[in-house]
Design a protein around this motif. Structure first.
Motif, PDB file in Angstrom:
ATOM      1  N   UNK A  93      -3.494  13.363   8.464  1.00  0.00           N
ATOM      2  CA  UNK A  93      -1.973  13.282   7.627  1.00  0.00           C
ATOM      3  C   UNK A  93      -2.055  12.647   6.605  1.00  0.00           C
ATOM      4  N   UNK A  94      -1.301  11.301   6.783  1.00  0.00           N
ATOM      5  CA  UNK A  94      -1.185  10.202   6.121  1.00  0.00           C
ATOM      6  C   UNK A  94      -0.566   8.917   6.850  1.00  0.00           C
ATOM      7  N   UNK A  95       0.011   7.927   6.220  1.00  0.00           N
ATOM      8  CA  UNK A  95       0.361   6.800   7.009  1.00  0.00           C
ATOM      9  C   UNK A  95       1.792   7.242   8.094  1.00  0.00           C
ATOM     10  N   UNK A  96       2.361   8.139   7.514  1.00  0.00           N
ATOM     11  CA  UNK A  96       3.474   8.518   8.240  1.00  0.00           C
ATOM     12  C   UNK A  96       3.179   9.130   9.511  1.00  0.00           C
ATOM     13  N   UNK A  97       1.740   9.727   9.782  1.00  0.00           N
ATOM     14  CA  UNK A  97       1.451  10.396  10.758  1.00  0.00           C
ATOM     15  C   UNK A  97       0.945   9.657  11.868  1.00  0.00           C
ATOM     16  N   UNK A  98       0.625   8.198  11.451  1.00  0.00           N
ATOM     17  CA  UNK A  98       0.184   7.237  12.483  1.00  0.00           C
ATOM     18  C   UNK A  98       1.356   6.776  13.125  1.00  0.00           C
ATOM     19  N   UNK A  99       1.582   7.141  14.486  1.00  0.00           N
ATOM     20  CA  UNK A  99       2.945   6.577  15.096  1.00  0.00           C
ATOM     21  C   UNK A  99       2.195   6.117  16.525  1.00  0.00           C
ATOM     22  N   UNK A 100       3.029   5.456  17.073  1.00  0.00           N
ATOM     23  CA  UNK A 100       2.463   4.912  18.624  1.00  0.00           C
ATOM     24  C   UNK A 100       2.564   6.211  19.517  1.00  0.00           C
ATOM     25  N   UNK A 101       3.589   7.124  19.224  1.00  0.00           N
ATOM     26  CA  UNK A 101       3.720   8.278  20.152  1.00  0.00           C
ATOM     27  C   UNK A 101       2.553   9.139  19.965  1.00  0.00           C
ATOM     28  N   UNK A 150       0.906  -2.290   1.778  1.00  0.00           N
ATOM     29  CA  UNK A 150       1.565  -1.657   3.349  1.00  0.00           C
ATOM     30  C   UNK A 150       1.143  -2.386   4.405  1.00  0.00           C
ATOM     31  N   UNK A 151      -0.278  -2.585   4.653  1.00  0.00           N
ATOM     32  CA  UNK A 151      -0.897  -2.902   5.757  1.00  0.00           C
ATOM     33  C   UNK A 151      -0.669  -4.438   6.200  1.00  0.00           C
ATOM     34  N   UNK A 152      -0.830  -5.131   5.048  1.00  0.00           N
ATOM     35  CA  UNK A 152      -0.807  -6.680   5.419  1.00  0.00           C
ATOM     36  C   UNK A 152       0.781  -7.120   5.600  1.00  0.00           C
ATOM     37  N   UNK A 153       1.783  -6.595   5.033  1.00  0.00           N
ATOM     38  CA  UNK A 153       2.799  -7.223   5.296  1.00  0.00           C
ATOM     39  C   UNK A 153       3.470  -7.038   6.576  1.00  0.00           C
ATOM     40  N   UNK A 154       2.964  -5.998   7.130  1.00  0.00           N
ATOM     41  CA  UNK A 154       3.420  -5.621   8.713  1.00  0.00           C
ATOM     42  C   UNK A 154       2.537  -6.137   9.763  1.00  0.00           C
ATOM     43  N   UNK A 155       1.756  -7.100   9.294  1.00  0.00           N
ATOM     44  CA  UNK A 155       0.548  -7.453  10.294  1.00  0.00           C
ATOM     45  C   UNK A 155       0.754  -9.005  10.735  1.00  0.00           C
TER      46      UNK A 155
END
Length: 223
Positions: A30-38, A116-121
């Motif tokens: 999918x995309x980034x939104x498809x990557x969830x912990x669930x 998108x990745x680094x600001x949330x890491x």
């Protein structure tokens, strides 16, 4: 089967690898939104709380995917360009373009790591990723010293920097989603869009123009 806590470093790393693999598969599907912990939990044997013990956000997982991918990138580049016969500039750029196209999803992910990745890491993960990234791009120095021995270290440093900028920006435009492609075509672009591989090749050719490939000089002497 009763869940058991990972105790050794090897067990912890094995679980993190399973989490990374699941997250990257979701990103490819999918995309980034498809990557969830669930969704990751559904692809693995881990619960969401278990995943949180290793990673705090999905962005941390994907950033770690890239960090480990960098090691593979470096090995492939060494095999492709080091310890082999000298290549002409066109041969080098064509081979590099092929390498770029063979890593579609990692490089697409790489294009969003700053925004998108680094600001949330967490900071320690940023340092680990950047260290691995620098090691990977540093491999271009011995590669270019081999193929372009008359160029200065400054010439090579500028080329490696330009290559880094190009690779981190290519896929937002070169790999549009189906809806983006549809919208692009309906907007009636005023020019014909060339094939992706040829576009990448010609861009790499232009970026490498300051470099003097020894194989080209040898071919010119034979003429």
């Amino acid at each position: 089967m009763k869940f058991q806590r990972a105790r050794s470093t090897a067990q912890i790393e094995e679980r993190k690898e399973q989490i990374r693999k699941a997250a990257f598969e979701l990103y490819q599907e999918g995309c980034l939104s498809a990557v969830t912990f669930t969704n990751i939990a559904k692809k693995t044997t881990f619960t969401r709380p278990t995943i949180y013990t290793y990673y705090k956000t999905r962005e941390e997982i994907l950033l770690d995917c890239l960090r480990y991918g960098m090691k593979s990138f470096r090995k492939e580049l060494e095999q492709r360009f080091l310890g082999r016969d000298l290549m002409t500039r066109e041969e080098f750029c064509r081979s590099l373009a092929e390498w770029v196209l063979s890593h579609k999803y990692p490089l697409r992910l790489y294009s969003i790591h700053h925004t998108q990745l680094e600001p949330m890491s967490r900071y320690e993960l940023l340092v680990a990723f950047n260290r691995e990234s620098f090691r990977t791009f540093a491999i271009f120095t011995p590669i270019l010293n081999h193929h372009c021995p008359t160029n200065t270290s400054e010439d090579i440093a500028y080329y490696v920097a330009s290559l880094l900028f190009f690779l981190t920006s290519i896929y937002p435009l070169a790999d549009p989603s189906p809806i983006q492609e549809k919208a692009f075509q309906e907007a009636e672009p005023p020019f014909a869009v060339p094939p992706l591989e040829e576009s990448i090749y010609r861009t790499l050719l232009a970026l490498s123009s300051p470099l003097h490939f020894a194989a080209d000089a040898s071919n010119n002497e034979k003429k």
